[in-house]
Design a protein around this motif. Structure first.
Motif, PDB file in Angstrom:
ATOM      1  N   GLN A   1       0.834  -1.203   0.000  1.00  0.00           N
ATOM      2  CA  GLN A   1       0.000   0.000   0.000  1.00  0.00           C
ATOM      3  C   GLN A   1       0.872   1.257   0.000  1.00  0.00           C
ATOM      4  N   ALA A   2       1.883   1.303   0.857  1.00  0.00           N
ATOM      5  CA  ALA A   2       2.751   2.485   0.955  1.00  0.00           C
ATOM      6  C   ALA A   2       3.503   2.735  -0.342  1.00  0.00           C
ATOM      7  N   VAL A   3       4.005   1.674  -0.978  1.00  0.00           N
ATOM      8  CA  VAL A   3       4.733   1.825  -2.242  1.00  0.00           C
ATOM      9  C   VAL A   3       3.802   2.377  -3.318  1.00  0.00           C
ATOM     10  N   ALA A   4       2.574   1.877  -3.393  1.00  0.00           N
ATOM     11  CA  ALA A   4       1.607   2.391  -4.379  1.00  0.00           C
ATOM     12  C   ALA A   4       1.295   3.861  -4.109  1.00  0.00           C
ATOM     13  N   GLU A   5       1.136   4.221  -2.847  1.00  0.00           N
ATOM     14  CA  GLU A   5       0.821   5.609  -2.505  1.00  0.00           C
ATOM     15  C   GLU A   5       1.998   6.536  -2.788  1.00  0.00           C
ATOM     16  N   ALA A   6       3.212   6.069  -2.585  1.00  0.00           N
ATOM     17  CA  ALA A   6       4.391   6.877  -2.925  1.00  0.00           C
ATOM     18  C   ALA A   6       4.415   7.135  -4.434  1.00  0.00           C
ATOM     19  N   GLU A   7       4.086   6.118  -5.215  1.00  0.00           N
ATOM     20  CA  GLU A   7       4.021   6.304  -6.674  1.00  0.00           C
ATOM     21  C   GLU A   7       2.953   7.322  -7.040  1.00  0.00           C
ATOM     22  N   HIS A   8       1.782   7.245  -6.413  1.00  0.00           N
ATOM     23  CA  HIS A   8       0.709   8.213  -6.681  1.00  0.00           C
ATOM     24  C   HIS A   8       1.156   9.635  -6.355  1.00  0.00           C
ATOM     25  N   ALA A   9       1.919   9.786  -5.270  1.00  0.00           N
ATOM     26  CA  ALA A   9       2.369  11.114  -4.826  1.00  0.00           C
ATOM     27  C   ALA A   9       3.604  11.601  -5.576  1.00  0.00           C
ATOM     28  N   GLY A  10       4.260  10.698  -6.329  1.00  0.00           N
ATOM     29  CA  GLY A  10       5.476  11.081  -7.045  1.00  0.00           C
ATOM     30  C   GLY A  10       6.701  11.134  -6.149  1.00  0.00           C
ATOM     31  N   PHE A  11       6.680  10.405  -5.031  1.00  0.00           N
ATOM     32  CA  PHE A  11       7.815  10.353  -4.109  1.00  0.00           C
ATOM     33  C   PHE A  11       8.603   9.083  -4.381  1.00  0.00           C
ATOM     34  N   PRO A  12       9.933   9.121  -4.233  1.00  0.00           N
ATOM     35  CA  PRO A  12      10.738   7.946  -4.559  1.00  0.00           C
ATOM     36  C   PRO A  12      10.750   6.846  -3.497  1.00  0.00           C
ATOM     37  N   LEU A  13      10.425   7.161  -2.248  1.00  0.00           N
ATOM     38  CA  LEU A  13      10.566   6.186  -1.163  1.00  0.00           C
ATOM     39  C   LEU A  13       9.282   6.067  -0.346  1.00  0.00           C
ATOM     40  N   ALA A  14       9.073   4.865   0.226  1.00  0.00           N
ATOM     41  CA  ALA A  14       7.875   4.608   1.025  1.00  0.00           C
ATOM     42  C   ALA A  14       8.253   3.929   2.331  1.00  0.00           C
ATOM     43  N   ALA A  15       7.473   4.203   3.376  1.00  0.00           N
ATOM     44  CA  ALA A  15       7.664   3.562   4.679  1.00  0.00           C
ATOM     45  C   ALA A  15       6.317   3.423   5.364  1.00  0.00           C
TER      46      ALA A  15
END
Length: 170
Positions: free
Chosen positions: A79-93
């Motif tokens: 979920q976090a990785v998908a949301e980082a992609e939606h936001a255009g951020f390179p990293l997720a946690a």
């Protein structure tokens, strides 16, 4: 707020945001931003529906916050990785609350690929990074998609400061 679970989640997100802003020295003693327009400030994100962009933006991380009894870390990380992609951020946690403890000891989880990206950005070998940030590795079976790395929220604040410093140099 009529939904108690939503209120609990919102309170946890706010606690994580406030802890990180204090730890990084981005707020004064009263909790007010020192530089309100700065992109370095940690902020709760507005909900975006189907294209959710995570709970907290702490560039270069999108952070998903969890305050639940039963952990589901691999699912949360997807979920976090998908949301980082939606936001255009390179990293997720993902930050999981430890009930009965202060926010600083909350568990911050990363995918193995995110941990590798962090180490590459910092130029830090695996063993040095693990020692520096107190990383614990979880390997769940043979499916590497279920493997992850965990640090405390206090250690994550240090890691975030280091990543931001290294990111600014590039």
């Amino acid at each position: 707020m009529s939904n108690p679970n939503k209120a609990k989640g919102t309170a946890w997100e706010s606690s994580v945001r406030d802890f990180l802003n204090r730890s990084l020295g981005l707020v004064d003693a009263a909790g007010k931003f020192l530089h309100p327009g700065s992109g370095d400030n940690i902020r709760r994100a507005a909900q975006e529906g189907a294209k959710d962009v995570g709970d907290i933006h702490a560039y270069p991380f999108v952070i998903e916050c969890k305050d639940v009894k039963n952990p589901a870390v691999p699912t949360w990380l997807r979920q976090a990785v998908a949301e980082a992609e939606h936001a255009g951020f390179p990293l997720a946690a993902v930050v999981a609350k430890r009930r009965g403890f202060s926010p600083g000891v909350a568990r911050v989880h990363f995918t193995v690929s995110t941990w590798r990206a962090i180490r590459d950005l910092l130029g830090t070998p695996v063993d040095d990074a693990a020692a520096l940030y107190g990383a614990i590795y979880s390997a769940r079976g043979l499916d590497t998609a279920r493997w992850y790395v965990t640090v405390s929220l206090a250690d994550f604040a240090d890691l975030l400061a280091d990543v931001r410093g290294a990111h600014a140099v590039r």
